[in-house]
Structures are given as C-alpha cells and as structure tokens.
Design an enzyme around this catalytic site. Structure first.
Site, PDB file in Angstrom:
ATOM      1  N   TYR A   7      49.919  38.924  51.720  1.00 21.22           N
ATOM      2  CA  TYR A   7      49.913  37.779  50.798  1.00 21.22           C
ATOM      3  C   TYR A   7      48.601  37.040  51.052  1.00 21.22           C
ATOM      4  O   TYR A   7      48.372  36.561  52.162  1.00 21.22           O
ATOM      5  CB  TYR A   7      51.091  36.843  51.084  1.00 21.22           C
ATOM      6  CG  TYR A   7      52.442  37.397  50.662  1.00 21.22           C
ATOM      7  CD1 TYR A   7      53.168  38.255  51.480  1.00 21.22           C
ATOM      8  CD2 TYR A   7      52.997  37.045  49.431  1.00 21.22           C
ATOM      9  CE1 TYR A   7      54.405  38.759  51.095  1.00 21.22           C
ATOM     10  CE2 TYR A   7      54.244  37.544  49.036  1.00 21.22           C
ATOM     11  CZ  TYR A   7      54.938  38.391  49.863  1.00 21.22           C
ATOM     12  OH  TYR A   7      56.165  38.880  49.461  1.00 21.22           O
ATOM     13  N   PRO A  40      58.085  35.035  41.680  1.00 22.69           N
ATOM     14  CA  PRO A  40      58.285  36.230  42.520  1.00 22.69           C
ATOM     15  C   PRO A  40      57.697  36.137  43.933  1.00 22.69           C
ATOM     16  O   PRO A  40      57.947  37.030  44.755  1.00 22.69           O
ATOM     17  CB  PRO A  40      57.586  37.348  41.729  1.00 22.69           C
ATOM     18  CG  PRO A  40      56.646  36.647  40.814  1.00 22.69           C
ATOM     19  CD  PRO A  40      57.229  35.301  40.526  1.00 22.69           C
ATOM     20  N   LYS A  81      62.729  36.993  45.828  1.00 22.64           N
ATOM     21  CA  LYS A  81      64.146  36.623  45.925  1.00 22.64           C
ATOM     22  C   LYS A  81      64.990  36.986  44.694  1.00 22.64           C
ATOM     23  O   LYS A  81      66.224  36.992  44.777  1.00 22.64           O
ATOM     24  CB  LYS A  81      64.280  35.101  46.142  1.00 22.64           C
ATOM     25  CG  LYS A  81      63.789  34.628  47.481  1.00 22.64           C
ATOM     26  CD  LYS A  81      64.788  34.957  48.569  1.00 22.64           C
ATOM     27  CE  LYS A  81      64.249  34.759  49.951  1.00 22.64           C
ATOM     28  NZ  LYS A  81      64.103  35.964  50.734  1.00 22.64           N
ATOM     29  N   TYR A 132      62.266  34.307  54.348  1.00 21.62           N
ATOM     30  CA  TYR A 132      61.830  35.557  53.712  1.00 21.62           C
ATOM     31  C   TYR A 132      62.884  36.654  53.898  1.00 21.62           C
ATOM     32  O   TYR A 132      63.188  37.386  52.958  1.00 21.62           O
ATOM     33  CB  TYR A 132      60.477  35.990  54.295  1.00 21.62           C
ATOM     34  CG  TYR A 132      59.786  37.048  53.463  1.00 21.62           C
ATOM     35  CD1 TYR A 132      58.977  36.705  52.387  1.00 21.62           C
ATOM     36  CD2 TYR A 132      59.946  38.405  53.748  1.00 21.62           C
ATOM     37  CE1 TYR A 132      58.352  37.664  51.615  1.00 21.62           C
ATOM     38  CE2 TYR A 132      59.329  39.374  52.987  1.00 21.62           C
ATOM     39  CZ  TYR A 132      58.529  39.003  51.920  1.00 21.62           C
ATOM     40  OH  TYR A 132      57.918  39.961  51.155  1.00 21.62           O
TER      41      TYR A 132
END
Ligand code: RFL
Ligand code: PHB
Length: 400
Positions: free
Chosen positions: A207, A299, A303, A391
């Site tokens: 990320y 997104p 989840k 997460y």
C-alpha cells in the site's frame, strides 16, 4: 412456484447464503439478472479474512482455496520512499489473510451449487419484490419467451426474500423511503485497476502513499498481478494506455519496486469510484438486505466481500433458527448484529482511505497531519497493532 427463501442476486453474498441454507436443509432459489459468465468476469476483491475462509470451509467448498490461495502474514506500507512491513501475524497473535480472487471464490460456490442440483435462474429480468410486509411475500421475474409472445412472467411465492443484489439492486430500492435511512460519503477520486499475467512485484501487498497519489500492488497468484492507482473521478479507463499505467505505477513506487516491476498487457482495466454507504435497518418485515445491497466500503481496507460473507452467515443462522426452533429472535436481531460489524468496517475503511490517499483539498496542514499519522502508525507498536487488528478482521461473534 414456491420456495422457502428467494435470494435476489447470485454474487458472492447470494451464492454463499444459498450454500449455507442448503447445508441446513432449507429450500432456496437464486434469481440472477446476468449470466454466470458475466458474474465471473467481474474482477473485484482479492483479500479474504479468516472468517470468510472459515465460511467457505463450513459449506464444504474450501479445498481449491486452500490449495491455490496465498496466505499472507503481513503487508508493506510505502511512505516517503521507505517501505515498512506491518507484521500482521505477530501483531495479532497469529492471524493471517488469504489472497484468493473473488472470481475464484464465486466459481467454487457456483460449481458446488450446480453439483448439488440447486436452482439458480440466470438472466432473470425485471425482478420485482412484493408483500414483504406480510407473511406471504412474492417475487416476480421475466425470462425471454420462446415464441413471438416475447417475455414470460414468472412468480415465486416464498416465506422470506434475501436481497443480495448489490448496490444497484432492486430490493433496497423497493423499501418505502420512510422506512429506511441511508448514510453516504463519496470520495473525490477512484481506483484505476489493471490485471496482468505478470509475476507480482513483491511477495506481499504494498500500500503506497506517494506524492502522486495512492497505489496498491496486489496479486492473484505467483504469476498474476493486480495493481491499482488513485485517479481523478473525471478519468476514464480508456484514457489510460497500458504504457501510461505502468509508467505512473513506477513513479509511485520505491526504487526497489521500480526495479522489480514486471509489466505486460492488461487483461482487464477499469475504474471503480470510492464510496462509504450504509443502509439502516437491513431488515424489513420478511425481506433482508445483505452485502453490497446494504453497504459499500471504499476498497482500501479490503472489507466489502468479507462483510457480505458475515452478513449472510448471520442471516442463515437467523433463518435456520426460525425454521428449526420456531424462534423469531435471530431475525429480530439480524440488522443490529450486522450493523455493528458494518460500522466498525466502515470506520476502518474510511480511516485507512484517509491515511493512504492524497487529498489536495485538505491543504498543507492536512498533508502534514497525514504524514504525522503515518509516522505514528508505522513507528508505534500500538498504532501498527490497531491497523493489523482491523485488517485481519473481527471474529464472527465479537463482543457478544
Ligand atoms: P455483488 O457482487 O454486486 O453481487 C450482486 C449480484 O446481484 C445481481 N443483481 C440482480 N439480480 C437480479 N435482479 C436484480 N435486479 C439485480 N440487481 C443486481 C448482480 O448482477 C450481481 O451478480 O454483491 P455481493 O454479493 O454483496 O458481494 C459484494 C462484493 O462483490 C464486494 O463487496 C467486493 O467486491 C468489494 N471489494 C473487496 N472486498 C473485499 O472484501 N476485499 C477486497 O480486496 C475487495 N477489493 C472490492 C475490491 C470491490 C472493488 N470494486 C470494483 C467495487 C476491489 C474493487 C476494485
Ligand atoms: C485486490 O487484490 O483486488 C485488492 C487487495 C487489497 C485491497 C483491495 C483490493 O485493499
């Protein structure tokens, strides 16, 4: 025709619900507007929480997922040119996520449904839901007729309707305005996604918060990659050549990522807008909403599919309790039980989106505050643990 439960929508929520009900001996028919191939052609989620993989096991369709899915114990955050690993496994006492595409999960559920001889009506047009405020709801749909008469109209009488028909479905839209409340936030950007038959740039996900915008390096297998870029809402996928996409991704990565990135032709390229959306309640008489029909998360937190899976687990438990124990308690509790989890996931997805994307409209102070928060999350054990804990996701019966 008559059945116990009509499930509107044959995406992951509808298919998983169908399997959970079948395992308990309940009758259900799925009505899906599109063809099976169309449903399988949608490239969406890639990360499954353990609650979702457990549900796949519970309905007996987890074998291929365990064989081909990739277990990830952490992910990288890229920020100010530096990578920092979030060691989810260590931070959460051994929890992981599974990288397994929504397409594959959907295929496994479709195959199991077909093998069990259960009824899914594909190409069900103009579905309408009726009388869900009574004990005898009714669902109508159309199929192409054989002769010149054109469309054929069908009716299914049922005990319950499960609205698993996604954000643009008919079930939520059929609830009177006075009975429903909607909460919504639309973000001023979208995600441009590319799927390619190339080895992933890294063994885990990256990320990236870069000055040029967010980027995500994900994957579907050791040979198939999925990448996303934050783009303005005004962009169209057709504006982006493959070369332009790869060039922009390179610019948002660190030197190590740039050097390792393998590019190739895109198999799919699309833009998804980012939205936070919740419907309250999720239960209206004899009709329930589940999955994207009731809520949307951006997104970033991965989840959406996981929430769809836990909604239908709660719904199947409530319906099984109704038929087997003649109890209304699970049904009455359904909406509240889902919404608590939904709002927790909404909060996390909103927060993680805010942490990782560029928001020029927040000015220099917004930028500085975001940098300070990233610094905190990465360098504080408590900060990193909060990210990791959210997460990997909540257990099925959290806090009850
Ligand atoms: P779906 O998948 O939209 O399925 C709904 C189905 O209902 C059908 N339908 C109708 N059928 C009959 N009559 C009608 N009137 C109908 N109207 C609609 C539709 O054809 C469709 O087949 O909803 P469902 O089942 O609730 O599943 C939700 C998930 O698809 C969604 O939450 C995820 O894809 C979100 N998501 C992610 N979730 C994760 O958990 N992890 C991820 O990594 C992740 N990444 C993503 C994502 C979604 C994305 N996009 C494109 C929005 C990445 C992206 C880019
Ligand atoms: C994906 O692989 O499609 C994916 C992974 C992680 C996310 C969102 C999407 O947060």
């Amino acid at each position: 025709m008559r059945t116990q439960v009509v499930i509107v929508g044959g995406g992951p929520a509808g298919l998983l619900l169908g399997q959970l009900l079948y395992k308990a001996g309940l009758d259900a028919v799925i009505l899906e507007r599109q063809s099976a191939d169309y449903v399988l052609g949608r490239i969406r989620a890639g990360v499954l929480e353990q609650v979702t993989t457990d549900l796949m096991d519970e309905v007996g369709v987890g074998a291929r997922m365990h064989q081909e899915g990739l277990v990830h114990g952490g992910f990288d955050m890229l920020f100010k040119g530096q990578r920092h690993r979030i060691d989810m496994q260590r931070l959460t006492g051994g929890k992981n996520v599974m990288v397994y595409g929504q397409t594959e999960l959907t295929r496994d559920l479709m195959d199991a449904r077909q093998a069990a001889g259960l009824q899914t009506i594909y190409g069900a047009g103009n579905v309408t839901v009726h009388d869900f405020d009574s004990a005898q709801p009714l669902v109508r749909y159309e199929t192409e007729g054989d002769g010149p008469a054109g469309k054929q109209v069908h009716e299914i009488a049922c005990d319950f309707i499960a609205g698993c028909d996604g954000f643009h479905g008919v079930c939520r839209a059929s609830v009177p305005h006075s009975a429903i409340r909607e909460y919504e936030k639309i973000y001023p950007f979208g995600w441009l996604g590319v799927l390619s038959e190339t080895p992933p740039v890294h063994e885990e996900l990256i990320y990236a918060n870069s000055p040029r915008g967010f980027a995500l390096c994900s994957q579907r297998s050791h040979t198939r990659s999925r990448y996303y870029l934050q783009v303005p809402l005004t962009d169209k996928a057709s504006d982006w050549s493959d070369e332009a996409f790869w060039q922009e991704l390179r610019l948002r990565l660190d030197p190590q990522g740039r050097a390792k990135l393998v590019t190739g032709p895109s198999l799919e390229k699309s833009i998804a807008p980012l939205r936070s959306f919740v419907t309250e309640p999720m239960h209206f008489g004899r009709m329930f909403l589940a999955g994207d029909a009731a809520h949307i998360v951006p997104p970033t937190g991965a989840k959406g599919l996981n929430l769809a899976a836990t909604d239908v687990k709660y719904l199947s438990s409530a319906l099984i309790e109704f038929y087997q124990e003649k109890s209304q308690a699970g049904i009455d509790h359904y909406s509240e039980r889902c919404l608590r989890r939904v709002w927790r996931a909404e909060r996390f997805s909103w927060w993680f989106t805010g942490l990782m994307h560029r928001f020029p409209e927040n000015g220099e102070i917004g930028q500085k505050l975001q940098e300070a928060e990233l610094d905190y999350i990465i360098h504080s054990e408590a900060g990193a643990r909060s990210l990791a804990e959210n997460y990997v996701g909540l257990p099925l019966d959290f806090g009850e």
